[in-house]
Design an enzyme around this catalytic site. Structure first.
Site, PDB file in Angstrom:
ATOM      1  N   ASP A   9       0.875  -1.166   0.000  1.00 35.90           N
ATOM      2  CA  ASP A   9       0.000   0.000   0.000  1.00 35.90           C
ATOM      3  C   ASP A   9       0.916   1.220   0.000  1.00 35.90           C
ATOM      4  O   ASP A   9       2.134   1.102   0.201  1.00 35.90           O
ATOM      5  CB  ASP A   9      -0.891  -0.025   1.245  1.00 35.90           C
ATOM      6  CG  ASP A   9      -1.751   1.215   1.383  1.00 35.90           C
ATOM      7  OD1 ASP A   9      -2.398   1.602   0.399  1.00 35.90           O
ATOM      8  OD2 ASP A   9      -1.743   1.805   2.482  1.00 35.90           O
ATOM      9  N   ASP A  11      -0.237   5.191   0.897  1.00 37.08           N
ATOM     10  CA  ASP A  11      -0.556   6.215   1.894  1.00 37.08           C
ATOM     11  C   ASP A  11      -0.632   5.612   3.288  1.00 37.08           C
ATOM     12  O   ASP A  11      -1.385   4.664   3.534  1.00 37.08           O
ATOM     13  CB  ASP A  11      -1.891   6.890   1.565  1.00 37.08           C
ATOM     14  CG  ASP A  11      -1.814   7.709   0.291  1.00 37.08           C
ATOM     15  OD1 ASP A  11      -1.201   8.778   0.322  1.00 37.08           O
ATOM     16  OD2 ASP A  11      -2.356   7.253  -0.742  1.00 37.08           O
TER      17      ASP A  11
END
Length: 218
Positions: A9, A11
């Site tokens: 991922d 953020d």
């Protein structure tokens, strides 16, 4: 070893961008006269920006500009802040190197638009690290739906069951587990003890805790 690929991922995991998403939402939405608090922005962590904007519009409609333009303003502001502050998360390079030691293929799967993904790659000189970079911004269904992770696994050519996702949010964790991937959660400190993270395969306080032995145990 069962794992052939690791999908990161972005953020909140690779970059500490969540405060900037919060700042950008507050700035843009308040300028439109929408009543919004920082807690409101915290509660939407992991959601796609267009879904967030639509939820605010449903509660407090505005007429001056379109929801698409609002999304663009928020994203542009976040890109500017990331490029200015370069908020890399502790242990990112260590985690990448640990995965590389095992010869894992690397991918990136984010709900953010490609403009922010590219800005992150540029800002932290991560060119050539991630074979696959997938954005969920234009998909019909965003996290917690598994589509963005399934797309990343497909692009890597590795079955989801042989991929591990590295996530920071519960929404992202749900997406990874729904894709039938292994999942390592690295939640922010204030949420670390939340019982719902029990569905992860491993929980770490930092990417710096990732080890070869841990990955081989999955």
């Amino acid at each position: 070893m069962n794992i052939q690929a690791a999908v990161f991922d972005m953020d909140g995991l690779m970059i500490d961008s969540q405060p900037y998403w919060q700042d950008a939402q507050l700035e843009v939405m308040q300028n439109l006269g929408v009543p919004i608090t920082r807690q409101d922005t915290i509660e939407t962590t992991g959601m796609r920006v267009d879904e967030i904007v639509q939820s605010y519009f449903a509660k407090t409609p505005w007429e001056s500009i379109s929801t698409d333009q609002v999304c663009q303003r928020i994203v542009h502001r976040v890109v500017d802040l990331v490029q200015e502050h370069k908020p890399i998360m502790p242990g990112l390079h260590h985690a990448i190197e640990t995965c590389q030691q095992l010869g894992l293929q690397l991918g990136l799967a984010s709900s953010s638009p490609m403009s922010l993904i590219r800005a992150t790659i540029d800002s932290f000189d991560l060119h050539g690290i991630f074979e696959v970079q997938v954005s969920g911004a234009e998909l019909k269904r965003s996290k917690p739906h598994p589509e963005v992770y399934l797309n990343a696994c497909d692009a890597l050519g590795v079955p989801p069951a042989r991929c591990v996702a590295l996530e920071d949010s519960f929404v992202g964790l749900l997406a990874a587990k729904s894709a039938e991937m292994k999942a390592i959660i690295v939640p922010e400190a204030s949420a670390f003890a939340e019982p719902r993270f029990v569905i992860s395969d491993k929980k770490l306080s930092s990417l710096g805790e990732l080890t070869v032995d841990l990955l081989e145990s999955l």
